[in-house]
Every structure is written in structure tokens, then in C-alpha cells.
Design an enzyme around this catalytic site. Structure first.
Site, short mmCIF file in Angstrom:
data_model
loop_
_atom_site.label_atom_id
_atom_site.label_comp_id
_atom_site.label_asym_id
_atom_site.label_seq_id
_atom_site.Cartn_x
_atom_site.Cartn_y
_atom_site.Cartn_z
CD GLU A 1 -2.77 -1.03 2.64
OE1 GLU A 1 -2.63 -0.13 3.36
OE2 GLU A 1 -3.44 -1.88 2.64
CG HIS B 1 -6.10 0.37 4.76
ND1 HIS B 1 -4.94 -0.67 5.16
CD2 HIS B 1 -6.88 0.18 5.84
CE1 HIS B 1 -4.94 -0.85 6.21
NE2 HIS B 1 -6.30 -0.72 6.82
N1 LIG Z 1 -9.62 -2.01 6.37
C1 LIG Z 1 -9.83 -1.27 7.34
O1 LIG Z 1 -9.76 -0.14 7.68
C2 LIG Z 1 -9.75 -2.04 8.91
C3 LIG Z 1 -9.44 -3.33 8.89
N2 LIG Z 1 -9.16 -3.83 10.25
C4 LIG Z 1 -8.71 -5.17 10.36
O2 LIG Z 1 -9.65 -6.01 10.75
C5 LIG Z 1 -9.26 -7.04 11.55
C6 LIG Z 1 -9.95 -7.53 12.83
O3 LIG Z 1 -10.65 -6.67 13.67
P1 LIG Z 1 -11.63 -6.94 14.78
O4 LIG Z 1 -12.62 -7.60 14.22
O5 LIG Z 1 -11.64 -5.74 15.61
O6 LIG Z 1 -10.49 -8.16 15.44
P2 LIG Z 1 -11.08 -9.15 16.64
O7 LIG Z 1 -9.57 -9.18 17.25
O8 LIG Z 1 -12.03 -8.66 17.48
O9 LIG Z 1 -11.35 -10.40 15.76
C7 LIG Z 1 -10.64 -11.00 15.03
C8 LIG Z 1 -11.36 -12.57 15.06
O10 LIG Z 1 -10.47 -13.16 14.10
C9 LIG Z 1 -10.45 -14.58 14.69
N3 LIG Z 1 -9.30 -15.33 13.84
C10 LIG Z 1 -8.01 -15.12 14.23
N4 LIG Z 1 -7.17 -16.17 13.48
C11 LIG Z 1 -8.10 -16.74 12.57
C12 LIG Z 1 -8.22 -17.57 11.63
N5 LIG Z 1 -6.96 -18.02 11.22
N6 LIG Z 1 -9.21 -18.03 11.25
C13 LIG Z 1 -10.41 -17.48 11.54
N7 LIG Z 1 -10.74 -16.67 12.67
C14 LIG Z 1 -9.48 -16.25 13.01
C15 LIG Z 1 -10.05 -14.27 16.13
O11 LIG Z 1 -10.47 -15.43 16.86
C16 LIG Z 1 -11.25 -13.19 16.60
O12 LIG Z 1 -12.41 -13.51 16.71
C17 LIG Z 1 -8.07 -6.08 12.48
O13 LIG Z 1 -7.13 -6.87 13.04
C18 LIG Z 1 -7.44 -5.52 11.33
O14 LIG Z 1 -6.32 -6.09 10.69
C19 LIG Z 1 -9.58 -3.29 11.39
C20 LIG Z 1 -10.35 -1.88 11.24
C21 LIG Z 1 -10.11 -1.21 10.18
O1 LIG Z 2 -7.08 3.82 9.32
C1 LIG Z 2 -6.28 3.23 9.23
O2 LIG Z 2 -5.32 4.02 8.75
C2 LIG Z 2 -6.09 1.78 9.60
C3 LIG Z 2 -7.44 1.21 9.90
C4 LIG Z 2 -6.91 -0.27 10.15
O3 LIG Z 2 -6.72 -1.04 9.35
C5 LIG Z 2 -7.24 -0.74 11.52
O4 LIG Z 2 -7.85 -0.24 12.14
O5 LIG Z 2 -6.55 -1.65 11.94
#
Ligand SMILES: NC(=O)C1=CN([C@@H]2O[C@H](COP(=O)(O)OP(=O)(O)OC[C@H]3O[C@@H](n4cnc5c(N)ncnc54)[C@H](O)[C@@H]3O)[C@@H](O)[C@H]2O)C=CC1
Ligand SMILES: O=C(O)CCC(=O)C(=O)O
Length: 411
Positions: free
Chosen positions: A271, A294
Site C-alpha cells: 500500500e 484502506h
Molecule cells: N480495512 C480497515 O480499514 C480496517 C481493518 N481492520 C482489520 O480487521 C481486523 C479484525 O478486527 P476486529 O474484528 O476488531 O478484531 P478481533 O480481534 O475482534 O477479531 C478477530 C477475530 O478473528 C479470529 N481469528 C484469528 N485468526 C483466525 C483464523 N486463522 N481463522 C478464523 N478466525 C480467526 C479471532 O479469533 C477473532 O475472533 C483487524 O485486526 C485489522 O487488521 C480493522 C479496522 C479497520
Molecule cells: O485507518 C487506518 O489507517 C487503518 C485502519 C485499520 O486497518 C485498522 O484499524 O486496523
């Protein structure tokens, strides 16, 4: 009560803010008395990053700035890192732990923003809006309903049923989708969602798959060539988790073959660091593909709340030592300081350190009013509330203890 002072004057404490973090964070720091705030719009790397962090006490990042072991080791003055996002995979957490640097994030301030974009993307994909949109922009009036569907009654497979996955589940059910989920941990199903314990079955049975796993070594290429081969009836894929969770070349092939009927991708293995850098991806110009830069968590609401959440944790850690929410050094919840000095001692978790700390303090004839300890496999974090005294001498003594990583004193 007089305002809390820290051993290190707030006015001299350099706070580096990268990646256009919300002004709510800047305002919080200023309101708390921190004036040395350096702000940069994008991510930094290499020598530029090292230079900026050389004398920084706190660094605030989003998902781009890579705080590797090397970077952390060079930033000798660093006390804390704030990840103004959910993911912490951009930070070498092990290196931060061993360097005694506390790492915080915002575990749920942008959760809802991501979940809403997932639902929006699901509708866009299943109605084939990306192609209709391109055509309309090019002057073509294509009202054909072939392959355009309602999401009502469709099956959504959620991979990773954590904060985001479960919010998606609630919103999806409200839209009439039937929700199934796969997680490596045992999770409480919300509403009528059903767990599927086998990823292959989930993919084969669902119309849309959405990924919400964290970026870890265990999830790297989770959706590799083999897993993507289980898509064989034009199911759609949404990835708003991390770019390297999906093998992007294999996804390109599956989209071009039509085995995957469409994809919404918000995260990429490579990215751009900032607006000036060009973005390129193998997924560009493929039919029924939505690419977003993103922005899953990029809403004004989420960014403002993240700014408040993480800055509050950083300020609390600097001013009281409370490390609740830490992803690196051990977590400690601490009472308010009541007419005491507080010593924060981070050390290697080897036997004898604690007794040496206590013996040094007893030699100084200082009354210990409270002691708190938490450890992880590599690091111990001990906090001592002591009667007010010439603390700087105490600090010097404690720094000499073998295996000390960092010592601070609050007074
Ligand atoms: N696109 C964006 O802007 C954003 C992306 N994210 C991404 O989303 C991810 C998830 O966020 P949350 O839901 O808050 O995290 P979280 O920690 O609450 O949930 C993640 C879940 O994935 C499960 N998990 C872990 N490894 C796994 C696998 N191999 N197979 C199946 N399940 C598995 C965990 O047990 C957990 O329940 C963050 O770590 C981040 O990387 C988060 C916010 C914004
Ligand atoms: O807003 C961002 O820069 C990153 C968001 C994201 O991927 C996260 O919250 O993990």
C-alpha cells in the site's frame, strides 16, 4: 490537589504524530499540557523515521508506519507507541515489549465504520454496480438485470467472528441475509448466526465471504490458491482485514476465471505510504471489483473517537503508569497516586530483580506504600508507590540494577 507532574517535563516530551491522525488526539495532548507535538501527514520510513524518533517519547501511527525491531531499538527515548487503529501488526510487539515500550490501540472505535462498508460492498457486488457505474461514466445505458440480485435471503460467510465480524453479522441479518461464521476460537453467535467449523464448507455453502481476521503469521495467505479454489460458483469475496491474508495473484486468476464473481478489496500487500505515492494492484480493471484505499475505518466519526481513545491511554500511561490495554509490556491497573512518588520499573523477567529493587529501596530508608507487579514471559513491570523523598537518588539506584530496561518516576 495540585496537578500531576511527571518526572520528565511535559513541555519537553516530544510526541510524534504520523499519518494524519485526528486533531482530537492533538487537542487532547495539548489540553493535558503536552506542547512538543510534531505532525506529519503520511507514514515515514528508513532514516527519516529514525531521525524523527531519535528523541521522541511517544509515537502515534496508523496502519502504514512499520515500527520494526530495528526502528524501536534505535528510538532509545521511546516510552509508548499509539496505534490509532485496530491492527497492531505494523509494530514488532515482541521488540516493543523487550524494549519496555508500551503499545496501545483503539480496539473498537472504527468497528462500525468497517461493518457498514462491508454491507454496502455486499450490495454493490451482488448488484454488479462496479460495472454499471463504469459503463454509465462512459456514456453507456445498461439496464440489464442479468446477474443482479437482492442480498435478502443470501448466505453470508464471516471469517473471523470478532468485533467487526460480529457487527457485520448483526447488520447483515437486519438486511435479510443468513449469516454463518468460521473462527478459530469458540464465539457466541449473535442473533441467528450459525457457526461452521470447516472453512471449506463455509466457502462452498455461502454466496458472499467476508474476511475479518487480524494480520498475524497465522493468517498470512490464509486465502491461498487452494482455499480460493473452493470458490467455484461465482461467490463474492470481501477483504477489509489485511492485504496479505489473501494471495492476490490467485485472487486475480479466480476473478478472471469467473470462479469468484466479484470482490471488494480495501487492503493490499503493498500500500502507498502517502497520497503522493502511486497505487498499483493486479486487481485493477477487473470486472465487478471494488478497490478502496484502506478506508474501512476512515470515517470522521471513527477517526475522531480513535484520536480520543488512544491519546487518553497514552496520557494515562505517561502520567500514572497504567498499562491497561497494552499489547506489549504487562498490563497493570493502578490506583490514583495519593501524596506519593511512583516508581515504574520495567525489567527483564529473570529471578532476583524484584528482591534487588526492594533491597535498594529499603537501604534508602524509604517507606513503600504500595507495590504492584505484572509479568509476561520476557518482561516484568513493577510499580512502587513510596513516601515522598529525594526521588532522583532512588531513580539512579534503580537504574543500576542488572536487567533493568526502563525506569521512570512520577512525582
Ligand atoms: N480495512 C480497515 O480499514 C480496517 C481493518 N481492520 C482489520 O480487521 C481486523 C479484525 O478486527 P476486529 O474484528 O476488531 O478484531 P478481533 O480481534 O475482534 O477479531 C478477530 C477475530 O478473528 C479470529 N481469528 C484469528 N485468526 C483466525 C483464523 N486463522 N481463522 C478464523 N478466525 C480467526 C479471532 O479469533 C477473532 O475472533 C483487524 O485486526 C485489522 O487488521 C480493522 C479496522 C479497520
Ligand atoms: O485507518 C487506518 O489507517 C487503518 C485502519 C485499520 O486497518 C485498522 O484499524 O486496523
Amino acid at each position: 490537589m495540585s496537578p500531576l507532574k511527571t518526572s520528565f517535563p511535559k513541555g519537553k516530551m516530544k510526541i510524534v504524530i504520523l499519518e494524519s491522525i485526528s486533531q482530537s488526539a492533538v487537542e487532547s495532548f495539548k489540553k493535558a499540557g503536552y506542547t512538543q507535538i510534531e505532525q506529519y501527514p503520511g507514514a515515514l520510513s528508513g532514516e527519516e523515521l529514525d531521525e524523527v524518533l531519535k528523541d521522541a517519547k511517544v509515537v502515534c501511527v496508523r496502519s502504514k508506519t512499520q515500527l520494526t525491531e530495528e526502528v524501536i531499538q534505535k528510538a532509545k527515548k521511546l516510552v509508548a507507541i499509539g496505534c490509532f487503529c485496530i491492527g497492531t501488526n505494523q509494530v514488532d510487539l515482541d521488540a516493543a515489549n523487550k524494549a519496555g515500550v508500551c503499545v496501545f490501540n483503539a480496539p473498537f472505535s472504527n468497528t462500525r465504520s468497517v461493518a457498514e462498508l462491508v454491507i454496502a460492498s455486499a450490495i454493490m457486488l451482488i448488484r454488479r454496480i462496479p460495472d454499471k457505474d463504469k459503463a454509465a461514466h462512459a456514456g453507456e445505458w445498461d439496464k440489464d438485470s442479468t446477474n443482479a440480485h437482492e442480498i435478502r435471503g443470501k448466505k453470508l460467510g464471516v471469517v473471523g467472528y470478532g468485533h467487526i465480524g460480529s457487527q457485520v453479522s448483526i447488520l447483515a441479518e437486519a438486511m435479510g441475509l443468513k449469516v454463518f461464521y468460521y473462527d478459530v476460537e469458540n464465539k457466541l453467535p449473535l442473533g441467528n448466526a450459525e457457526e461452521v467449523t470447516d472453512l471449506k464448507t463455509l466457502i462452498e455453502d455461502c454466496d458472499l465471504i467476508t474476511l475479518h481476521v487480524p494480520g498475524t503469521n497465522g493468517t498470512k495467505n490464509l486465502f491461498d490458491k487452494q482455499v480460493l479454489s473452493w470458490f467455484n460458483k461465482g461467490q463474492m469475496l470481501i477483504n477489509m482485514s489485511r492485504g496479505n491474508v489473501v494471495d492476490i495473484e490467485a485472487l486475480k486468476t479466480a476473478l478472471e476465471d469467473g470462479r469468484i464473481g466479484g470482490a471488494a478489496v480495501d487492503v493490499f500487500p503493498e500500500e502507498p505510504k502517502n497520497k503522493a505515492e502511486k497505487f498499483s494492484s493486479p486487481l485493477q480493471n477487473i470486472s465487478n471489483v471494488i478497490l478502496t484505499p484502506h478506508i474501512g475505518g476512515s470515517t470522521e466519526e471513527a477517526q475522531w473517537n480513535i484520536g480520543l481513545d488512544v491519546s487518553a491511554k497514552l496520557i494515562k500511561y505517561i502520567e500514572s503508569g497504567s498499562s491497561i490495554g497494552s499489547h506489549s509490556i504487562p498490563e497493570l491497573s493502578l490506583p490514583k497516586m495519593e501524596d506519593t512518588h511512583r516508581i515504574l520499573h520495567i525489567h527483564k523477567n529473570v529471578s532476583g530483580v524484584l528482591s534487588e529493587i526492594n533491597s535498594k529501596i529499603s537501604k534508602l530508608d524509604v517507606n513503600i506504600l504500595g507495590q504492584y507487579l505484572s509479568t509476561n514471559i520476557d518482561v516484568g513491570y513493577v510499580v512502587l508507590d513510596i513516601a515522598k523523598n529525594d526521588s532522583l537518588d532512588t531513580l539512579k539506584e534503580l537504574r543500576q540494577i542488572e536487567h533493568t530496561i526502563k525506569v521512570r518516576i512520577l512525582y
